[in-house]
Motif scaffolding. Structure first.
Motif, PDB file in Angstrom:
ATOM      1  N   ASN A  82       0.818  -1.214   0.000  1.00  0.00           N
ATOM      2  CA  ASN A  82       0.000   0.000   0.000  1.00  0.00           C
ATOM      3  C   ASN A  82       0.848   1.258   0.000  1.00  0.00           C
ATOM      4  O   ASN A  82       0.477   2.271  -0.599  1.00  0.00           O
ATOM      5  CB  ASN A  82      -0.937   0.011   1.215  1.00  0.00           C
ATOM      6  CG  ASN A  82      -2.104  -0.936   1.039  1.00  0.00           C
ATOM      7  OD1 ASN A  82      -2.738  -0.968  -0.006  1.00  0.00           O
ATOM      8  ND2 ASN A  82      -2.383  -1.741   2.050  1.00  0.00           N
ATOM      9  N   ASN A  83       2.011   1.211   0.657  1.00  0.00           N
ATOM     10  CA  ASN A  83       2.909   2.375   0.644  1.00  0.00           C
ATOM     11  C   ASN A  83       3.475   2.623  -0.741  1.00  0.00           C
ATOM     12  O   ASN A  83       3.659   3.774  -1.154  1.00  0.00           O
ATOM     13  CB  ASN A  83       4.054   2.165   1.649  1.00  0.00           C
ATOM     14  CG  ASN A  83       3.567   2.060   3.073  1.00  0.00           C
ATOM     15  OD1 ASN A  83       3.133   1.007   3.510  1.00  0.00           O
ATOM     16  ND2 ASN A  83       3.612   3.162   3.794  1.00  0.00           N
ATOM     17  N   ARG A  86       0.813   4.255  -2.778  1.00  0.00           N
ATOM     18  CA  ARG A  86       0.699   5.678  -2.433  1.00  0.00           C
ATOM     19  C   ARG A  86       1.860   6.486  -2.988  1.00  0.00           C
ATOM     20  O   ARG A  86       1.722   7.676  -3.267  1.00  0.00           O
ATOM     21  CB  ARG A  86       0.606   5.844  -0.913  1.00  0.00           C
ATOM     22  CG  ARG A  86      -0.750   5.461  -0.346  1.00  0.00           C
ATOM     23  CD  ARG A  86      -0.914   5.935   1.078  1.00  0.00           C
ATOM     24  NE  ARG A  86      -0.078   5.188   1.993  1.00  0.00           N
ATOM     25  CZ  ARG A  86      -0.471   4.089   2.636  1.00  0.00           C
ATOM     26  NH1 ARG A  86      -1.699   3.616   2.443  1.00  0.00           N
ATOM     27  NH2 ARG A  86       0.340   3.465   3.465  1.00  0.00           N
ATOM     28  N   GLU A 174      -2.846   1.208  -9.299  1.00  0.00           N
ATOM     29  CA  GLU A 174      -2.985   2.248  -8.277  1.00  0.00           C
ATOM     30  C   GLU A 174      -4.375   2.873  -8.269  1.00  0.00           C
ATOM     31  O   GLU A 174      -4.995   3.046  -7.222  1.00  0.00           O
ATOM     32  CB  GLU A 174      -1.937   3.354  -8.474  1.00  0.00           C
ATOM     33  CG  GLU A 174      -0.504   2.873  -8.398  1.00  0.00           C
ATOM     34  CD  GLU A 174      -0.009   2.334  -9.730  1.00  0.00           C
ATOM     35  OE1 GLU A 174       1.058   1.698  -9.735  1.00  0.00           O
ATOM     36  OE2 GLU A 174      -0.695   2.540 -10.763  1.00  0.00           O
ATOM     37  N   TYR A 398      -5.549  -4.456  -2.130  1.00  0.00           N
ATOM     38  CA  TYR A 398      -4.796  -3.280  -1.695  1.00  0.00           C
ATOM     39  C   TYR A 398      -5.750  -2.157  -1.305  1.00  0.00           C
ATOM     40  O   TYR A 398      -6.462  -1.607  -2.147  1.00  0.00           O
ATOM     41  CB  TYR A 398      -3.854  -2.817  -2.812  1.00  0.00           C
ATOM     42  CG  TYR A 398      -3.075  -3.960  -3.434  1.00  0.00           C
ATOM     43  CD1 TYR A 398      -2.216  -4.751  -2.660  1.00  0.00           C
ATOM     44  CD2 TYR A 398      -3.211  -4.272  -4.782  1.00  0.00           C
ATOM     45  CE1 TYR A 398      -1.524  -5.812  -3.217  1.00  0.00           C
ATOM     46  CE2 TYR A 398      -2.505  -5.323  -5.345  1.00  0.00           C
ATOM     47  CZ  TYR A 398      -1.677  -6.102  -4.560  1.00  0.00           C
ATOM     48  OH  TYR A 398      -0.987  -7.151  -5.113  1.00  0.00           O
ATOM     49  N   SER A 399      -5.746  -1.814  -0.028  1.00  0.00           N
ATOM     50  CA  SER A 399      -6.687  -0.805   0.472  1.00  0.00           C
ATOM     51  C   SER A 399      -6.357   0.592  -0.033  1.00  0.00           C
ATOM     52  O   SER A 399      -7.207   1.483   0.007  1.00  0.00           O
ATOM     53  CB  SER A 399      -6.702  -0.817   2.003  1.00  0.00           C
ATOM     54  OG  SER A 399      -5.416  -0.575   2.528  1.00  0.00           O
ATOM     55  N   SER A 400      -5.133   0.807  -0.525  1.00  0.00           N
ATOM     56  CA  SER A 400      -4.752   2.131  -1.032  1.00  0.00           C
ATOM     57  C   SER A 400      -5.227   2.376  -2.458  1.00  0.00           C
ATOM     58  O   SER A 400      -5.075   3.480  -2.973  1.00  0.00           O
ATOM     59  CB  SER A 400      -3.227   2.308  -0.969  1.00  0.00           C
ATOM     60  OG  SER A 400      -2.796   2.429   0.359  1.00  0.00           O
ATOM     61  N   THR A 402      -7.450   3.453  -5.414  1.00  0.00           N
ATOM     62  CA  THR A 402      -8.527   4.430  -5.551  1.00  0.00           C
ATOM     63  C   THR A 402      -9.429   4.016  -6.708  1.00  0.00           C
ATOM     64  O   THR A 402      -8.934   3.748  -7.809  1.00  0.00           O
ATOM     65  CB  THR A 402      -7.959   5.833  -5.829  1.00  0.00           C
ATOM     66  OG1 THR A 402      -7.119   6.219  -4.740  1.00  0.00           O
ATOM     67  CG2 THR A 402      -9.082   6.848  -5.981  1.00  0.00           C
ATOM     68  N   LYS A 422     -13.319   4.379   0.810  1.00  0.00           N
ATOM     69  CA  LYS A 422     -12.066   4.361   1.573  1.00  0.00           C
ATOM     70  C   LYS A 422     -12.335   4.174   3.056  1.00  0.00           C
ATOM     71  O   LYS A 422     -11.667   3.398   3.744  1.00  0.00           O
ATOM     72  CB  LYS A 422     -11.290   5.646   1.310  1.00  0.00           C
ATOM     73  CG  LYS A 422      -9.923   5.701   1.976  1.00  0.00           C
ATOM     74  CD  LYS A 422      -8.982   4.661   1.419  1.00  0.00           C
ATOM     75  CE  LYS A 422      -8.609   4.956   0.007  1.00  0.00           C
ATOM     76  NZ  LYS A 422      -7.603   3.987  -0.519  1.00  0.00           N
ATOM     77  N   GLU A 426     -11.228   1.020   5.524  1.00  0.00           N
ATOM     78  CA  GLU A 426     -10.440   1.222   6.746  1.00  0.00           C
ATOM     79  C   GLU A 426     -11.176   0.748   7.989  1.00  0.00           C
ATOM     80  O   GLU A 426     -10.575   0.401   8.971  1.00  0.00           O
ATOM     81  CB  GLU A 426     -10.085   2.705   6.886  1.00  0.00           C
ATOM     82  CG  GLU A 426      -9.107   3.186   5.800  1.00  0.00           C
ATOM     83  CD  GLU A 426      -8.921   4.684   5.808  1.00  0.00           C
ATOM     84  OE1 GLU A 426      -9.661   5.352   6.563  1.00  0.00           O
ATOM     85  OE2 GLU A 426      -8.053   5.188   5.068  1.00  0.00           O
TER      86      GLU A 426
END
Length: 426
Positions: A82-83, A86, A174, A398-400, A402, A422, A426
Motif C-alpha cells: 500500500n505504501n 501511495r 494504483e 490493496y486498500s490504497s 482508488t 475508503k 479502513e
C-alpha cells in the motif's frame, strides 16, 4: 519559420524525455532483474529445502520472531504494498531498506512454511528500487512516480516472465479506472530488460499447457460467464478474509512478538490437520496440477484463503497474487466440471478471474491469461475476467487503491462515493 522553430522545440523536448526515460529504464531494469533473479532463486531453493526437510515447519515461530526484529531494525514496520501504491499516487517516499527487509522476510516465510506468495515482495522491492533510482537521478516528484511504476513492472517481470502484463499491471493497479499511460515506455523497457536478465540466468517464464480447450460457442460462453460469477463470490470471500484478519488480529493481540508466535503455532497446527505442505508456501505445484492435470480437492481454495490470510495477518511476509492463482485454479478445477467445462480449462479461467477480481486490474489480467496460456482460449478467459471484475465489488487486495470509476456504471465516481469506499475499507 515559426512552424520550424515550434517543431524544433518539440523535437528537442521529445528527445530529452526519451533520453531521460532510457536513463531511468536501463539501470532500473538491470538492478530489478538481478535482485529479482536472486530473490526468485532464493525462494525456489528454500521451498525445495522445506519439502526435503519437513521439520523446518516447526521453526516457523522462530522465523516470525526474526522477521519482527528485522522490520524493527530497518524501521519498516507497517510498510507494505500500500505504501508503494501511495508513492505512485502522491509521491510518498519509499525507504530503500524495504528491499532487504521484504527480501529476507519473504525467504524466511517460505523456508518455514508460511502460506504466502512472492509478488507482494516484488512490488515492494521493485517500487523501492524504482523510487530511489528516480531520487538518485534527481527526477522531479512526478517523474519519481514513473520510476516507481518502472521498478514494480521490472521486478514483477523478472519473477513471472510476463513483461507486458507486468508493465500494464504496474500502470493500472494504483487507480482503478485510470491508466498512467506516460509511464508505459520506461515501464515496458524496464520489464523487458529484467525479463532478459532472468532468462539469461536460467529462469523459465511461468506458463501452463491447457490440454482441453472448448470451442467458443454461445453455450461455452454462458458456462464461462457463470464460472466468472462464482469466482467473483470467491474473490469477495478472499478479500474479506484478508482484511478482516489483518484488522482484527492486531487489534486483539497488539504485541507483535506474541502475535507472530501465536500465529505461527496456528499455521503449523492447521498444516498438520489439513495437509502437510499442501497449503504452505506459494503452492505452484498444486496450481500446475489443477490447470494441466485437472486435479484439485474440493476444499483446497477455502484452506488456502484461510491460511494465507492468517499468515499475512500475524506478521509474515510475502504476497497475495500467487495465493489468488492457487485459490482461483483449485476452485475453477472443481466448479468447472459442474458447469460442463473441462476441469483444466476451468482452472485456468478461475486462476485469471480471481486475480482480476482481487487486484481490480482487468486489462492486465486478460494479458496475463494470454501470456500464461499462450493465447489458448483467450476469448473465454477474457469473458470470465470481465464478469468477475464487474461483480467482485469495489474492494480488493490493496486498500490504497482508488476507484476512480464505478465498476457497474459508466460515469466517473463522485468524490463523496470514493471517500465512503475508503472509509469502509479502513
Amino acid at each position: 519559420m515559426s512552424n520550424w522553430n515550434d517543431f524544433n522545440r518539440e523535437a528537442k523536448a521529445a528527445l530529452r524525455v526519451a533520453l531521460q526515460w532510457l536513463l531511468l529504464a536501463v539501470p532500473t531494469g538491470l538492478v530489478c532483474g538481478v535482485v529479482g533473479t536472486a530473490f526468485h532463486l532464493s525462494v525456489e531453493y528454500v521451498t525445495e529445502l522445506r519439502a526435503a526437510q519437513p521439520w523446518l515447519l516447526f521453526c516457523l515461530p522462530v522465523a516470525g520472531l526474526a522477521i519482527v526484529a528485522l522490520y524493527k531494525i530497518t524501521k519498516c514496520e507497517g510498510v507494505g504494498t500500500n505504501n508503494v501504491i501511495r508513492a505512485v499516487q502522491s509521491g510518498e517516499p519509499v525507504s530503500i531498506l524495504l528491499v532487504p527487509a521484504i527480501f529476507l522476510g519473504t525467504v524466511l516465510t517460505h523456508l518455514c512454511g508460511g502460506s504466502a506468495g512472492r509478488e507482494g515482495a516484488a512490488l515492494q522491492m521493485g517500487g523501492s528500487i524504482g523510487w530511489n533510482m528516480g531520487r538518485l537521478l534527481h527526477l522531479s516528484n512526478h517523474a519519481r512516480r514513473t520510476a516507481t511504476i518502472s521498478g514494480m513492472a521490472a521486478f514483477f517481470s523478472a519473477l513471472f516472465g510476463t513483461p507486458l502484463t507486468a508493465a500494464l499491471f504496474a500502470m493500472m493497479v494504483e487507480d482503478v479506472g485510470l491508466t498512467f499511460t506516460s509511464a508505459f515506455v520506461p515501464a515496458f523497457i524496464s520489464a523487458l530488460i529484467a525479463y532478459g536478465v532472468s532468462v539469461a540466468c536460467g529462469i523459465s517464464p511461468t506458463n501452463f499447457v491447457l490440454n482441453s480447450i472448448p470451442n467458443l460457442t454461445l453455450e461455452t460462453a454462458v458456462r464461462t460467464a457463470l464460472l466468472g460469477i462464482a469466482c467473483a463470490l470467491v474473490t469477495r470471500l478472499f478479500c474479506w478474509a484478508l482484511h478482516t484478519l489483518e484488522h482484527e488480529i492486531p487489534k486483539r493481540v497488539p504485541n507483535p512478538w506474541v502475535r507472530v508466535v501465536g500465529g505461527a503455532v496456528a499455521v503449523v497446527a492447521f498444516s498438520y490437520l489439513f495437509g502437510m505442505g499442501r497449503y504452505n508456501g506459494a503452492g505452484m505445484p498444486i496450481i500446475a496440477d489443477a490447470v494441466e492435470q485437472g486435479v484439485a480437492l474440493p476444499w483446497d481454495f477455502a484452506c488456502k484463503i484461510f491460511l494465507t490470510a492468517l499468515t499475512l495477518a500475524v506478521g509474515f511476509k510475502g504476497g497475495e497474487v500467487v495465493p489468488s492463482f492457487f485459490i482461483g485454479a483449485t476452485f475453477g478445477c472443481v466448479a468447472g466440471p459442474l458447469l460442463g467445462l473441462p476441469a483444466g480449462f476451468a482452472a485456468a479461467v478461475g486462476l485469471v478471474c480471481v486475480f482480476c477480481g482481487a487486484t481490480n486490474a482487468l486489462i492486465p489480467s486478460i494479458l496475463l491469461g494470454f501470456e500464461l496460456f499462450g493465447g489458448q482460449g483467450v476469448e473465454l478467459i477474457a469473458l470470465g475476467c470481465g464478469v468477475c471484475y464487474m461483480l467482485s465489488g469495489h474492494h480488493g487486495l490493496y486498500s490504497s487503491q482508488t476507484f476512480v470509476t464505478n465498476k457497474l456504471r459508466p460515469e466517473y465516481a463522485s468524490h463523496k462515493w470514493r471517500v465512503k469506499l475508503k472509509q469502509k475499507e479502513e
